[in-house]
Design a protein around this motif. Structure first.
Motif, PDB file in Angstrom:
ATOM      1  N   TYR A 182       0.955 -16.087   8.634  1.00  0.00           N
ATOM      2  CA  TYR A 182       0.698 -15.817   7.220  1.00  0.00           C
ATOM      3  C   TYR A 182       0.413 -14.340   6.963  1.00  0.00           C
ATOM      4  CZ  TYR A 182       0.541 -20.873   6.472  1.00  0.00           C
ATOM      5  OH  TYR A 182       0.865 -22.197   6.397  1.00  0.00           O
ATOM      6  N   LEU A 183      -0.071 -13.639   7.967  1.00  0.00           N
ATOM      7  CA  LEU A 183      -0.225 -12.193   7.819  1.00  0.00           C
ATOM      8  C   LEU A 183       1.137 -11.542   7.609  1.00  0.00           C
ATOM      9  CD1 LEU A 183      -2.059  -9.696   7.863  1.00  0.00           C
ATOM     10  CD2 LEU A 183      -1.750  -9.621  10.345  1.00  0.00           C
ATOM     11  N   VAL A 184       2.129 -12.044   8.322  1.00  0.00           N
ATOM     12  CA  VAL A 184       3.491 -11.537   8.160  1.00  0.00           C
ATOM     13  C   VAL A 184       4.008 -11.862   6.759  1.00  0.00           C
ATOM     14  CG1 VAL A 184       5.866 -11.724   8.981  1.00  0.00           C
ATOM     15  CG2 VAL A 184       3.981 -11.682  10.622  1.00  0.00           C
ATOM     16  N   THR A 185       3.741 -13.093   6.298  1.00  0.00           N
ATOM     17  CA  THR A 185       4.172 -13.482   4.961  1.00  0.00           C
ATOM     18  C   THR A 185       3.506 -12.628   3.890  1.00  0.00           C
ATOM     19  OG1 THR A 185       4.482 -15.756   5.727  1.00  0.00           O
ATOM     20  CG2 THR A 185       4.354 -15.412   3.349  1.00  0.00           C
ATOM     21  N   LEU A 186       2.208 -12.362   4.054  1.00  0.00           N
ATOM     22  CA  LEU A 186       1.505 -11.503   3.099  1.00  0.00           C
ATOM     23  C   LEU A 186       2.077 -10.084   3.101  1.00  0.00           C
ATOM     24  CD1 LEU A 186      -2.215 -12.612   3.591  1.00  0.00           C
ATOM     25  CD2 LEU A 186      -0.823 -12.888   1.534  1.00  0.00           C
ATOM     26  N   THR A 187       2.482  -9.626   4.270  1.00  0.00           N
ATOM     27  CA  THR A 187       3.116  -8.306   4.346  1.00  0.00           C
ATOM     28  C   THR A 187       4.391  -8.273   3.507  1.00  0.00           C
ATOM     29  OG1 THR A 187       2.250  -8.000   6.590  1.00  0.00           O
ATOM     30  CG2 THR A 187       4.060  -6.559   5.907  1.00  0.00           C
ATOM     31  N   GLU A 188       5.170  -9.335   3.591  1.00  0.00           N
ATOM     32  CA  GLU A 188       6.399  -9.393   2.812  1.00  0.00           C
ATOM     33  C   GLU A 188       6.100  -9.459   1.313  1.00  0.00           C
ATOM     34  OE1 GLU A 188      10.310  -9.661   1.461  1.00  0.00           O
ATOM     35  OE2 GLU A 188       9.324  -8.738   3.192  1.00  0.00           O
ATOM     36  N   LEU A 189       5.086 -10.211   0.907  1.00  0.00           N
ATOM     37  CA  LEU A 189       4.712 -10.259  -0.506  1.00  0.00           C
ATOM     38  C   LEU A 189       4.284  -8.878  -0.995  1.00  0.00           C
ATOM     39  CD1 LEU A 189       2.687 -13.603  -0.688  1.00  0.00           C
ATOM     40  CD2 LEU A 189       5.025 -13.179  -1.477  1.00  0.00           C
ATOM     41  N   ALA A 190       3.491  -8.180  -0.186  1.00  0.00           N
ATOM     42  CA  ALA A 190       3.051  -6.831  -0.564  1.00  0.00           C
ATOM     43  C   ALA A 190       4.249  -5.890  -0.669  1.00  0.00           C
ATOM     44  CB  ALA A 190       2.048  -6.305   0.455  1.00  0.00           C
ATOM     45  N   ARG A 191       5.210  -6.041   0.245  1.00  0.00           N
ATOM     46  CA  ARG A 191       6.419  -5.212   0.198  1.00  0.00           C
ATOM     47  C   ARG A 191       7.180  -5.441  -1.109  1.00  0.00           C
ATOM     48  NH1 ARG A 191      10.338  -6.069   2.691  1.00  0.00           N
ATOM     49  NH2 ARG A 191      11.214  -4.045   3.222  1.00  0.00           N
ATOM     50  N   GLN A 192       7.362  -6.700  -1.465  1.00  0.00           N
ATOM     51  CA  GLN A 192       8.114  -7.012  -2.679  1.00  0.00           C
ATOM     52  C   GLN A 192       7.440  -6.427  -3.917  1.00  0.00           C
ATOM     53  OE1 GLN A 192       8.966 -11.217  -3.021  1.00  0.00           O
ATOM     54  NE2 GLN A 192       9.597 -11.386  -0.885  1.00  0.00           N
ATOM     55  N   LEU A 193       6.123  -6.529  -3.975  1.00  0.00           N
ATOM     56  CA  LEU A 193       5.405  -5.998  -5.134  1.00  0.00           C
ATOM     57  C   LEU A 193       5.480  -4.473  -5.176  1.00  0.00           C
ATOM     58  CD1 LEU A 193       2.321  -8.374  -5.099  1.00  0.00           C
ATOM     59  CD2 LEU A 193       4.133  -8.282  -6.822  1.00  0.00           C
ATOM     60  N   ALA A 194       5.362  -3.843  -4.023  1.00  0.00           N
ATOM     61  CA  ALA A 194       5.463  -2.383  -3.988  1.00  0.00           C
ATOM     62  C   ALA A 194       6.848  -1.924  -4.427  1.00  0.00           C
ATOM     63  CB  ALA A 194       5.150  -1.867  -2.586  1.00  0.00           C
ATOM     64  N   LEU A 195       7.881  -2.630  -3.983  1.00  0.00           N
ATOM     65  CA  LEU A 195       9.242  -2.304  -4.410  1.00  0.00           C
ATOM     66  C   LEU A 195       9.396  -2.493  -5.909  1.00  0.00           C
ATOM     67  CD1 LEU A 195      11.270  -3.961  -1.499  1.00  0.00           C
ATOM     68  CD2 LEU A 195      11.064  -1.506  -1.956  1.00  0.00           C
ATOM     69  N   GLN A 202      11.516   3.414   2.265  1.00  0.00           N
ATOM     70  CA  GLN A 202      11.134   4.219   3.417  1.00  0.00           C
ATOM     71  C   GLN A 202       9.647   4.533   3.449  1.00  0.00           C
ATOM     72  OE1 GLN A 202      12.793   5.212   0.806  1.00  0.00           O
ATOM     73  NE2 GLN A 202      11.909   7.122   0.042  1.00  0.00           N
ATOM     74  N   LEU A 203       8.978   4.399   2.307  1.00  0.00           N
ATOM     75  CA  LEU A 203       7.546   4.702   2.257  1.00  0.00           C
ATOM     76  C   LEU A 203       6.661   3.489   2.552  1.00  0.00           C
ATOM     77  CD1 LEU A 203       7.301   6.967  -0.917  1.00  0.00           C
ATOM     78  CD2 LEU A 203       7.242   7.669   1.481  1.00  0.00           C
ATOM     79  N   LEU A 204       7.240   2.290   2.589  1.00  0.00           N
ATOM     80  CA  LEU A 204       6.424   1.079   2.719  1.00  0.00           C
ATOM     81  C   LEU A 204       5.595   1.028   3.993  1.00  0.00           C
ATOM     82  CD1 LEU A 204       8.874  -1.601   1.264  1.00  0.00           C
ATOM     83  CD2 LEU A 204       6.904  -0.536   0.158  1.00  0.00           C
ATOM     84  N   PRO A 205       6.146   1.362   5.170  1.00  0.00           N
ATOM     85  CA  PRO A 205       5.305   1.320   6.364  1.00  0.00           C
ATOM     86  C   PRO A 205       4.095   2.245   6.269  1.00  0.00           C
ATOM     87  CG  PRO A 205       7.605   1.375   6.992  1.00  0.00           C
ATOM     88  CD  PRO A 205       7.560   1.642   5.514  1.00  0.00           C
ATOM     89  N   ALA A 206       4.308   3.463   5.751  1.00  0.00           N
ATOM     90  CA  ALA A 206       3.199   4.415   5.648  1.00  0.00           C
ATOM     91  C   ALA A 206       2.199   4.013   4.571  1.00  0.00           C
ATOM     92  CB  ALA A 206       3.748   5.815   5.355  1.00  0.00           C
TER      93      ALA A 206
END
Length: 285
Positions: A182-195, A202-206
């Motif tokens: 679920y930590l991985v899933t939350l990471t993907e949700l955060a990525r989608q919202l940031a996008l 390219q800035l998402l990891p940082a």
């Protein structure tokens, strides 16, 4: 020295067998796999033992590891009982994270003690796993006599054994799934919202990496409640409402559920009135 048979000599079986031999914890007697060639490869990796083709060919051993897929454990246990290869007083155990020792219960009829030993470890590469296994936490549950024997076995191969509460295997495994999957899933949700907010890929990891790593480190060292930051623990109802308004419909249910748990986690850090307001907003009021 105790003896060990391995049934299902895949990555987990090979790793534990090799560790048993290198540490001197056990003498590996027989290995059984889906094919004779696989069993021979396991014996070669372990450095000891005999490749056998059927349960009836297994020699007597003090410990029997069933390192087979979860949905095959019960069937193998029944077949093992019918084979007569289990002797009274032996310890039969599996390494599943989700299944309990009770799946091996039929083997008690042969006088065996049953248990499960689950290493919280990734066995993707057995050779690397052998090198990195030291200090791995291993969850134990099952018959008392079996757990005593497996505690000694786990400690001898360099693990850190600990006991689960009776009937606690499902909750234990769910904890690992939440912490990892679920930590991985939350990471993907955060990525989608940031996008969605216009952040470049390219800035998402940082952007997300240091924040998530720091939050996890704080939660583990300080405790979750003390580590909690953000609009909910501040009682910032307006910000939470703006978040919900910006979220796609399919994410709102996740945000609301996690928000309600976060309000509960904040506890005394959150004034009662703010908590009520936050619960109302999160509930859709």
């Amino acid at each position: 020295m105790q003896s060990l048979n391995i049934i299902g000599a895949g990555r987990v079986g090979r790793t534990l067998g090799r560790l048993a031999v290198v540490s001197g914890a056990c003498r590996v007697v027989d290995c059984l796999a889906r094919s004779h060639e696989s069993a021979r490869e396991a014996v070669s990796f372990i450095g000891q033992g005999r490749a056998v083709d059927a349960l009836k060919d297994l020699a007597a051993a003090d410990l029997l590891l069933l390192s087979v897929p979860d949905d095959a454990i019960a069937g193998v246990a029944q077949a093992l009982l019918a084979s007569g290869a289990v002797r009274p007083g032996s310890v039969v155990f599996h390494a599943s994270g989700a299944a309990e020792a009770e799946v091996l219960a039929p083997l008690r009829a042969a006088g065996a003690h049953v248990a499960s030993l689950h290493p919280a470890f990734s066995f993707a590469n057995p050779a690397r796993a052998v090198e990195q296994f030291a200090g791995t936490l291993c969850a134990l549950e099952g018959d008392a006599a079996a757990c005593v024997a497996l505690q000694d076995f786990a400690a001898a191969i360099g693990a850190r054994p600990f006991a689960l509460a009776p009937g606690g295997k499902a909750a234990y495994h769910a904890a690992l799934s939440v912490a990892s999957n679920y930590l991985v899933t939350l990471t993907e949700l955060a990525r989608q919202l940031a996008l969605q907010g216009g952040v470049g890929e390219q800035l998402l990891p940082a952007l997300l990496g240091p924040l998530m790593q720091g939050s996890l480190a704080n939660a583990l060292s300080m405790g979750p409640q003390a580590a909690l930051t953000g609009p909910i623990v501040r009682g910032d109802v307006a910000t939470v409402a703006r978040h919900l308004a910006a979220l796609p419909a399919d994410m709102q249910a996740v945000y609301r559920a996690l928000g309600e748990r976060t309000v509960a986690l904040a506890g005394a850090r959150l004034p009662a009135e703010a908590g009520q307001s936050l619960r109302a907003v999160l509930a859709g009021g």
